[in-house]
Write an enzyme that holds these catalytic residues in place. Structure first.
Site, short mmCIF file in Angstrom:
data_model
loop_
_atom_site.label_atom_id
_atom_site.label_comp_id
_atom_site.label_asym_id
_atom_site.label_seq_id
_atom_site.Cartn_x
_atom_site.Cartn_y
_atom_site.Cartn_z
N ASP A 7 0.84 -1.20 0.00
CA ASP A 7 0.00 0.00 0.00
C ASP A 7 0.87 1.25 0.00
OD1 ASP A 7 -2.73 1.08 0.08
OD2 ASP A 7 -2.10 1.94 1.98
N HIS A 152 -5.86 7.08 6.88
CA HIS A 152 -5.22 6.09 6.00
C HIS A 152 -3.74 5.99 6.37
CE1 HIS A 152 -8.21 5.75 2.44
NE2 HIS A 152 -8.84 6.04 3.56
#
Length: 216
Positions: A7, A152
């Site tokens: 990610d 996030h």
């Protein structure tokens, strides 16, 4: 085959202009299922973090001034991911940023260095078509605790992605099992290994499908 959950966090949405400011790769080794983490915050140079991006991940530009540039960690990154399966949620976003950085540093695209790239967003869209399939939605759908995901974070998201992938993998195999049985495909082959499914033993057939998929 080692699996790597990957990610990124970036300065914005435009891969041609914006920069990667956080990268995480969570590796699960095939032979002992041990966990290894490749995680860096990165200096974006003169590229500022957009307001929209900051609201999503909360990373401040000033905190990245003394961090390495992507070019400084690129060799370590290639070594870490080499010949592994890479699992990403929404490859359309992450791969554009990664391939752009690799190209700028005279490297080939990511798929040249890894065994395979799997997009969990594409998988989830096939299973849950016409529904939202963000990481947050999938965590809720599968009952995965995402309370640590206040903002996030590449590191947190990789760990959540692993749990999402496992759930999708189980569901996908069940669907494939029904599909295979319907078409009366009872033979599964992997290299020189041939296994024959038992049409009356559901549990054994599921084991075969999972085993073959694991070896792919």
């Amino acid at each position: 085959m080692n699996k790597i959950f990957l990610d990124l966090e970036t300065t914005g949405l435009n891969w041609k202009v914006d920069k990667i400011i956080e990268i995480c790769c969570l590796k699960k080794t095939n032979f002992d299922n041990k966990e290894y983490i490749f995680h860096y915050y990165l200096n974006p140079g003169d590229v500022k973090i957009s307001t929209g991006a900051y609201l999503i991940h909360g990373i401040k530009y000033v905190s990245l001034k003394n961090k390495p540039y992507f070019k400084d960690i690129i060799n370590k990154f290639i070594f870490f991911i080499r010949n592994s399966k890479i699992i990403i949620h929404n490859t359309n976003f992450d791969l554009k940023f990664l391939n752009n950085e690799l190209k700028k540093n005279n490297f080939k695209n990511l798929n040249h260095y890894c065994y395979k790239i799997i997009d969990t967003l594409k998988i989830s869209k096939k299973i849950y078509f016409n529904k939202k399939n963000s990481l947050k939605v999938l965590c809720k759908r599968f009952g995965i605790n995402d309370s640590k995901r206040i903002k996030h974070s590449a590191l947190v998201d990789c760990k959540l992605l692993e749990e999402v992938f496992i759930n999708l993998w189980i569901i996908k195999n069940k669907i494939e099992y029904k599909f295979n049985i319907k078409k009366k495909k009872y033979f599964f082959k992997n290299n020189n290994l041939v296994l024959k499914a038992n049409t009356y033993n559901v549990n054994f057939n599921k084991f075969l499908i999972n085993y073959i998929n694991f070896l792919k």
